[in-house]
Scaffold this motif. Structure first.
Motif, PDB file in Angstrom:
ATOM      1  N   LYS A  61       2.639 -27.041  -8.037  1.00 58.86           N
ATOM      2  CA  LYS A  61       1.268 -27.486  -7.882  1.00 58.86           C
ATOM      3  C   LYS A  61       0.442 -27.194  -9.130  1.00 58.86           C
ATOM      4  CE  LYS A  61       0.967 -26.866  -2.863  1.00 58.86           C
ATOM      5  NZ  LYS A  61       0.288 -26.121  -1.768  1.00 58.86           N
ATOM      6  N   ASN A  62      -0.502 -28.083  -9.417  1.00 61.01           N
ATOM      7  CA  ASN A  62      -1.500 -27.846 -10.443  1.00 61.01           C
ATOM      8  C   ASN A  62      -2.743 -27.278  -9.761  1.00 61.01           C
ATOM      9  OD1 ASN A  62      -0.449 -29.059 -13.087  1.00 61.01           O
ATOM     10  ND2 ASN A  62      -0.038 -30.697 -11.617  1.00 61.01           N
ATOM     11  N   ILE A  63      -3.152 -26.094 -10.158  1.00 64.29           N
ATOM     12  CA  ILE A  63      -4.245 -25.428  -9.463  1.00 64.29           C
ATOM     13  C   ILE A  63      -5.298 -24.904 -10.443  1.00 64.29           C
ATOM     14  CG2 ILE A  63      -2.643 -24.716  -7.635  1.00 64.29           C
ATOM     15  CD1 ILE A  63      -3.042 -21.802  -8.718  1.00 64.29           C
ATOM     16  N   ALA A  64      -6.457 -24.589  -9.879  1.00 64.77           N
ATOM     17  CA  ALA A  64      -7.486 -23.798 -10.548  1.00 64.77           C
ATOM     18  C   ALA A  64      -7.719 -22.556  -9.706  1.00 64.77           C
ATOM     19  CB  ALA A  64      -8.780 -24.585 -10.689  1.00 64.77           C
ATOM     20  N   VAL A  65      -8.058 -21.467 -10.336  1.00 67.87           N
ATOM     21  CA  VAL A  65      -8.398 -20.224  -9.635  1.00 67.87           C
ATOM     22  C   VAL A  65      -9.823 -19.850 -10.012  1.00 67.87           C
ATOM     23  CG1 VAL A  65      -7.923 -17.749  -9.429  1.00 67.87           C
ATOM     24  CG2 VAL A  65      -6.023 -19.382  -9.487  1.00 67.87           C
ATOM     25  N   VAL A  66     -10.651 -19.594  -8.992  1.00 68.93           N
ATOM     26  CA  VAL A  66     -12.040 -19.199  -9.216  1.00 68.93           C
ATOM     27  C   VAL A  66     -12.312 -17.926  -8.432  1.00 68.93           C
ATOM     28  CG1 VAL A  66     -14.467 -19.846  -9.044  1.00 68.93           C
ATOM     29  CG2 VAL A  66     -12.737 -21.610  -9.484  1.00 68.93           C
ATOM     30  N   THR A  67     -12.716 -16.866  -9.113  1.00 67.50           N
ATOM     31  CA  THR A  67     -13.113 -15.640  -8.430  1.00 67.50           C
ATOM     32  C   THR A  67     -14.629 -15.631  -8.234  1.00 67.50           C
ATOM     33  OG1 THR A  67     -13.493 -14.285 -10.409  1.00 67.50           O
ATOM     34  CG2 THR A  67     -11.222 -14.435  -9.585  1.00 67.50           C
ATOM     35  N   GLY A  68     -15.097 -14.815  -7.294  1.00 64.01           N
ATOM     36  CA  GLY A  68     -16.525 -14.793  -6.988  1.00 64.01           C
ATOM     37  C   GLY A  68     -16.997 -16.127  -6.443  1.00 64.01           C
ATOM     38  N   ALA A  69     -16.116 -16.799  -5.661  1.00 61.30           N
ATOM     39  CA  ALA A  69     -16.347 -18.192  -5.282  1.00 61.30           C
ATOM     40  C   ALA A  69     -17.240 -18.376  -4.065  1.00 61.30           C
ATOM     41  CB  ALA A  69     -14.999 -18.874  -5.026  1.00 61.30           C
ATOM     42  N   SER A  70     -17.657 -17.306  -3.425  1.00 64.46           N
ATOM     43  CA  SER A  70     -18.394 -17.458  -2.169  1.00 64.46           C
ATOM     44  C   SER A  70     -19.860 -17.833  -2.365  1.00 64.46           C
ATOM     45  CB  SER A  70     -18.296 -16.174  -1.338  1.00 64.46           C
ATOM     46  OG  SER A  70     -18.871 -15.081  -2.033  1.00 64.46           O
ATOM     47  N   SER A  71     -20.391 -17.613  -3.559  1.00 63.18           N
ATOM     48  CA  SER A  71     -21.809 -17.907  -3.779  1.00 63.18           C
ATOM     49  C   SER A  71     -22.093 -18.075  -5.268  1.00 63.18           C
ATOM     50  CB  SER A  71     -22.684 -16.771  -3.217  1.00 63.18           C
ATOM     51  OG  SER A  71     -22.463 -15.573  -3.938  1.00 63.18           O
ATOM     52  N   GLY A  72     -23.319 -18.476  -5.560  1.00 59.46           N
ATOM     53  CA  GLY A  72     -23.795 -18.509  -6.936  1.00 59.46           C
ATOM     54  C   GLY A  72     -22.975 -19.357  -7.881  1.00 59.46           C
TER      55      GLY A  72
ATOM     56  N   ILE B  51     -11.421 -17.206  -4.493  1.00 61.84           N
ATOM     57  CA  ILE B  51     -11.295 -15.780  -4.173  1.00 61.84           C
ATOM     58  C   ILE B  51     -12.674 -15.143  -4.093  1.00 61.84           C
ATOM     59  CG2 ILE B  51     -10.378 -13.563  -4.969  1.00 61.84           C
ATOM     60  CD1 ILE B  51      -8.222 -15.118  -6.492  1.00 61.84           C
ATOM     61  N   ALA B  52     -12.925 -14.438  -3.000  1.00 58.78           N
ATOM     62  CA  ALA B  52     -14.178 -13.693  -2.835  1.00 58.78           C
ATOM     63  C   ALA B  52     -14.043 -12.791  -1.614  1.00 58.78           C
ATOM     64  CB  ALA B  52     -15.369 -14.639  -2.673  1.00 58.78           C
ATOM     65  N   ARG B  53     -15.010 -11.901  -1.439  1.00 54.95           N
ATOM     66  CA  ARG B  53     -14.958 -10.971  -0.312  1.00 54.95           C
ATOM     67  C   ARG B  53     -15.326 -11.637   1.004  1.00 54.95           C
ATOM     68  NH1 ARG B  53     -18.775  -7.732  -0.218  1.00 54.95           N
ATOM     69  NH2 ARG B  53     -20.006  -8.589  -1.935  1.00 54.95           N
ATOM     70  N   ARG B  54     -16.288 -12.560   0.996  1.00 56.46           N
ATOM     71  CA  ARG B  54     -16.875 -13.071   2.238  1.00 56.46           C
ATOM     72  C   ARG B  54     -16.134 -14.306   2.743  1.00 56.46           C
ATOM     73  NH1 ARG B  54     -23.058 -12.923   0.187  1.00 56.46           N
ATOM     74  NH2 ARG B  54     -22.034 -13.808  -1.645  1.00 56.46           N
ATOM     75  N   GLU B  55     -15.297 -14.104   3.733  1.00 56.86           N
ATOM     76  CA  GLU B  55     -14.433 -15.172   4.246  1.00 56.86           C
ATOM     77  C   GLU B  55     -15.242 -16.327   4.819  1.00 56.86           C
ATOM     78  OE1 GLU B  55     -10.505 -15.754   7.118  1.00 56.86           O
ATOM     79  OE2 GLU B  55     -11.546 -13.822   7.058  1.00 56.86           O
TER      80      GLU B  55
ATOM     81  N   MET C 136     -10.678 -11.523  -0.608  1.00 55.68           N
ATOM     82  CA  MET C 136     -10.191 -10.333  -1.302  1.00 55.68           C
ATOM     83  C   MET C 136     -11.343  -9.586  -1.946  1.00 55.68           C
ATOM     84  SD  MET C 136      -6.870 -11.700  -3.433  1.00 55.68           S
ATOM     85  CE  MET C 136      -5.402 -12.386  -2.653  1.00 55.68           C
ATOM     86  N   ASP C 137     -11.251  -8.275  -1.947  1.00 55.14           N
ATOM     87  CA  ASP C 137     -12.151  -7.427  -2.710  1.00 55.14           C
ATOM     88  C   ASP C 137     -11.413  -7.024  -3.982  1.00 55.14           C
ATOM     89  OD1 ASP C 137     -13.741  -5.508  -3.842  1.00 55.14           O
ATOM     90  OD2 ASP C 137     -14.105  -4.414  -1.989  1.00 55.14           O
ATOM     91  N   LEU C 138     -11.806  -7.603  -5.097  1.00 57.97           N
ATOM     92  CA  LEU C 138     -11.069  -7.404  -6.346  1.00 57.97           C
ATOM     93  C   LEU C 138     -11.236  -6.007  -6.925  1.00 57.97           C
ATOM     94  CD1 LEU C 138     -11.630 -10.876  -8.048  1.00 57.97           C
ATOM     95  CD2 LEU C 138      -9.576 -10.040  -6.908  1.00 57.97           C
ATOM     96  N   THR C 139     -12.138  -5.200  -6.362  1.00 55.28           N
ATOM     97  CA  THR C 139     -12.212  -3.808  -6.802  1.00 55.28           C
ATOM     98  C   THR C 139     -11.088  -2.971  -6.202  1.00 55.28           C
ATOM     99  OG1 THR C 139     -13.697  -3.143  -4.993  1.00 55.28           O
ATOM    100  CG2 THR C 139     -14.712  -3.941  -7.030  1.00 55.28           C
ATOM    101  N   GLU C 140     -10.361  -3.541  -5.228  1.00 57.53           N
ATOM    102  CA  GLU C 140      -9.223  -2.856  -4.622  1.00 57.53           C
ATOM    103  C   GLU C 140      -7.935  -3.296  -5.316  1.00 57.53           C
ATOM    104  OE1 GLU C 140      -9.373  -3.793  -0.490  1.00 57.53           O
ATOM    105  OE2 GLU C 140     -11.229  -2.653  -0.139  1.00 57.53           O
TER     106      GLU C 140
ATOM    107  N   GLU D 146     -31.017  -3.414  -6.369  1.00 52.71           N
ATOM    108  CA  GLU D 146     -29.628  -3.731  -6.666  1.00 52.71           C
ATOM    109  C   GLU D 146     -29.458  -5.229  -6.665  1.00 52.71           C
ATOM    110  OE1 GLU D 146     -26.903  -1.793  -4.120  1.00 52.71           O
ATOM    111  OE2 GLU D 146     -27.361   0.199  -4.858  1.00 52.71           O
ATOM    112  N   GLU D 147     -28.620  -5.708  -7.557  1.00 50.64           N
ATOM    113  CA  GLU D 147     -28.318  -7.130  -7.653  1.00 50.64           C
ATOM    114  C   GLU D 147     -26.815  -7.297  -7.603  1.00 50.64           C
ATOM    115  OE1 GLU D 147     -29.814  -8.112 -11.433  1.00 50.64           O
ATOM    116  OE2 GLU D 147     -31.912  -7.965 -10.866  1.00 50.64           O
ATOM    117  N   THR D 148     -26.341  -8.294  -6.900  1.00 53.46           N
ATOM    118  CA  THR D 148     -24.896  -8.524  -6.841  1.00 53.46           C
ATOM    119  C   THR D 148     -24.599  -9.996  -6.956  1.00 53.46           C
ATOM    120  OG1 THR D 148     -24.937  -8.717  -4.434  1.00 53.46           O
ATOM    121  CG2 THR D 148     -24.488  -6.535  -5.344  1.00 53.46           C
ATOM    122  N   THR D 149     -23.406 -10.304  -7.509  1.00 58.17           N
ATOM    123  CA  THR D 149     -22.916 -11.669  -7.488  1.00 58.17           C
ATOM    124  C   THR D 149     -21.545 -11.657  -6.868  1.00 58.17           C
ATOM    125  OG1 THR D 149     -22.007 -11.409  -9.727  1.00 58.17           O
ATOM    126  CG2 THR D 149     -24.178 -12.432  -9.518  1.00 58.17           C
TER     127      THR D 149
END
Length: 272
Positions: free
Chosen positions: A2-13, A35-39, A58-62, A269-272
């Motif tokens: 498969k030809n794919i793209a991977v995007v982290t932090g994809a749930s928002s912003g 990939i992001a924490r919020r399913e 996924m939580d990429l800090t783990e 606090e600010e998060t993305t």
């Protein structure tokens, strides 16, 4: 394969916007891995993109999350055409007095996780693939009141530039995306818009044009993608003026409004 793209932090912003625009721009891809924490946010994204989106909560800090990603890539052996490292977080406030956990998590996500994801993905990236790192205009100059965040993004910018040179023989390009303030949850989660300086409010832009420019610049193999005249001016100033002059000036102009807000409502606090 498969030809794919991977995007982290994809749930928002910015990450979410990258998924949507990649789906429109690269119709020959088979899948986008989001990939992001919020399913629940990722599930919503599946119904909005014009290409199939596989979600990976996924939580990429783990470290276990990185191991899972490595195992998945090994099992499926895709052709990874586009990697967007968009996951990141930031916190407003002076380093002294801010939380230990908040500062360490910032470094862990902005630096360690980005590095780990890139290392996991590179073996699956053929010639002419592209990597985009979400850095920031904060990477240009140290920022009092945003010290750890700016330092973490300086790492991203430095890493991006060096990796771009290292991968030239492999014909994989790396672009550091360096936006200024963008209208995303990054600032909304601070809880009080007064925590942002007037200068940052005036230079705020929507995510869509920033992402459009970033994908266009990456297609041209540009080392940097900087959207808007204010941020281009910031980049130029960082090249022409010594930090011993810039840092005190930024402390004065960016933080005078923020200091008043802190007196009224405390650290934000600010998060993305």
């Amino acid at each position: 394969m498969k030809n794919i793209a991977v995007v982290t932090g994809a749930s928002s912003g910015m990450g979410r916007e990258f998924v949507l625009q990649i789906a429109e721009k690269y119709q020959k891809l088979d899948e986008i891995w989001a990939i992001a924490r919020r399913e629940e946010r990722l599930q919503q994204l599946q119904g909005e993109a014009s290409l199939p989106v596989r979600i990976f909560p996924m939580d990429l800090t783990e470290k276990e999350s990185i191991k899972k990603l490595m195992a998945l890539l090994s099992a499926e052996n895709p052709k990874l055409r586009l990697l967007v490292n968009s996951a990141g977080c930031g916190r407003i406030g002076n380093f002294f007095g801010s939380s230990y956990e908040g500062n360490v998590t910032m470094i862990d996500l902005n630096c360690r996780a980005l590095t780990a994801v890139t290392y996991a993905c590179l073996p699956y990236m053929p010639k002419k693939s592209r990597i985009l790192f979400l850095a920031s205009s904060a990477s240009f100059t140290p920022q009092p009141g945003f010290a750890v965040y700016a330092a973490s993004k300086a790492y991203v910018l430095s890493f991006s530039r060096a990796l771009n040179q290292e991968l030239k023989e492999k014909q994989v390009s790396v672009t550091a995306v360096c936006p200024g303030p963008v209208e995303t949850e990054f600032f909304e989660e601070a809880g009080d818009s007064r925590k942002m300086s007037a200068i940052k409010k005036l230079s705020m832009v929507a995510p869509a044009p920033v992402v459009h420019r970033a994908l266009s610049d990456a297609a041209k193999k540009k080392e940097l993608s900087v959207y808007g005249l204010p941020m281009k001016g910031s980049l130029l100033a960082s090249k022409l003026l010594p930090h011993r002059l810039l840092v005190p000036a930024m402390d004065h102009f960016l933080n005078k409004d923020h200091a008043k807000a802190q007196d009224a409502s405390g650290n934000g606090e600010e998060t993305t």
